[in-house]
Design an enzyme around this catalytic site. Structure first.
Site: not given
Ligand code: C5P
Length: 409
Positions: A220-222
């Site tokens: 995933g990412n932030r």
């Protein structure tokens, strides 16, 4: 209740301008209430205000030295007054005297407070306090009408006993009531007409995507989704029909917006195309560039010292959208960069055949991913616009303004 209704103040930069009236003592309490609501507060005082309350009291409560004059070289060296005007996400003037209202209405800039108000693009709220005859005077009422027409928010004054032993309208609203009444910045902004996008359908993508590695792990990412959600909200308030395709986020759905929740890049692509035909596409999602070639059906066990993941490219949703011809009038992309922001953003504008790209620098304090604040620049073929850094809600409104302009261009 007051705290809940003021949750939009969290993380906001509030510049409190204090006018010269006996009610100035209540502004000390106002600083505390604003900070309780999560705002960062700086204070500017008129000469008159300093006759009633000391700058030191405001410094102690706000945590910043109170600004008292245009001509303080030490204060100017640490943050110039134009910089302070830009720092503010909103300006609150309390108490707003008859004199300050007149200065604001007529564009005077002969002291610090009036200059700040003229130099800012942030929305302004006034909480007037004065003798009731001054309040009811046609000159004051005409100045108020001018300010209201410019979208200045007016809170109070209240009716009741006044300091001079008289009674009537002129009391400063209570600090708690002022905080509770502060309009969300996006609503207070003097922007394009509310119906500017009426009759148009806008599809917005927002948030991250999660690419599953196995039943318990993902890549995933932030991205928080805040910018995309603010853009969807803003487009809806301008009268558009809005479909918001969202990756996994923890955000409430903006009023009147149709939300479709997805997880992976592939699902996001499917949901975006299912929402077409549309007039405008705004790709604000942080879509994964790679996904596991074959997600494991069972949990991957640790065995060797290292593990190589076999990843394949995801579909570039934005490029595909820009390439299709279902009557889209405008395609807008986002670019989060850690370096050479303008160069990379302009490169994507061309490579992905976009009408507009919005770039922001990530990996710096107070901006980009996970933050309520952002600093961004938009690029199109013949131009660019640098937005004043600040709350994502305000920036979303200003971006929609630009989109309205580009639609007409
Ligand atoms: O090329 P890059 O990922 O930096 O471009 C960012 C823009 O492209 C964003 O608007 C993002 O929503 C979009 N994008 C996309 N599909 C991808 C990757 C990015 O729509 N697979």
């Amino acid at each position: 209740m007051a705290k809940e209704s003021a949750s939009h103040l969290k993380g906001q930069h509030v510049l409190l301008c204090v006018g010269g009236g006996i009610a100035a003592y209540k502004s000390l309490e106002l600083v505390r209430r604003l900070r309780d609501a999560g705002a960062e507060v700086q204070v500017a005082m008129t000469a008159g205000a300093q006759q009633f309350v000391t700058p030191l009291s405001f410094q102690a409560l706000s945590g910043h030295p109170a600004r008292t004059t245009l001509w303080d070289s030490a204060a100017e060296a640490s943050m110039g007054h134009i910089e302070l005007a830009r720092w503010a996400d909103r300006i609150v003037i309390a108490p707003a005297t008859a004199d300050l209202l007149a200065k604001l209405a007529h564009g005077f800039a002969d002291d610090l407070v009036s200059t700040l108000c003229l130099a800012t693009t942030a929305p302004i709220t006034v909480a007037p306090a004065m003798n009731h005859r001054m309040w009811l005077h046609p000159a004051t009422q005409a100045n108020l009408a001018t300010l209201r027409a410019r979208n200045v928010q007016v809170i109070g004054p209240e009716d009741g006993p006044l300091a001079e032993g008289e009674s009537g309208p002129g009391r400063l609203s209570e600090p708690e009531a002022i905080v509770a009444s502060l309009a969300p910045v996006a609503e207070a902004l003097p922007t394009t007409t509310p119906g500017a996008l009426h009759g148009l359908k806008v599809v917005v993508s927002a948030g991250p995507t999660y690419e599953d590695l196995d039943p318990v792990r993902y890549l995933g990412n932030r991205s928080s989704g805040k910018m995309g959600f603010a853009v969807a909200d803003s487009a809806r308030r301008r009268g558009a029909e809005v479909v918001l395709v969202s990756g996994p986020v923890h955000l409430p759905t903006p009023a009147g917006v149709t939300r479709v929740d997805v997880r992976s890049a592939a699902q996001m692509r499917e949901a975006v195309f299912a929402a077409f035909p549309a007039d405008i596409y705004i790709g604000a999602a942080a879509v994964a560039d790679y996904t596991p070639r074959a997600p494991a059906t069972n949990k991957i066990k640790k065995s060797n010292e290292s593990l190589a993941l076999d990843l394949v490219r995801t579909p570039d949703i934005l490029s595909e959208v820009a390439a299709q011809t279902q009557g889209l009038k405008l395609v807008v992309g986002f670019a989060a960069e850690t370096e050479n922001v303008a160069g990379y953003a302009r490169g994507k504008l061309v490579a992905k055949h976009l009408d507009l790209i919005v770039a922001n620098r990530v990996g710096v304090a107070d901006g980009g991913f996970e933050s309520d604040q952002n600093a961004m620049t938009a690029y199109w073929q013949e131009g660019e616009r640098v937005f004043t850094p600040g709350a994502k809600t305000r920036l979303a409104d200003e971006l929609i303004d630009l989109i309205v302009e580009r639609l007409d261009a």
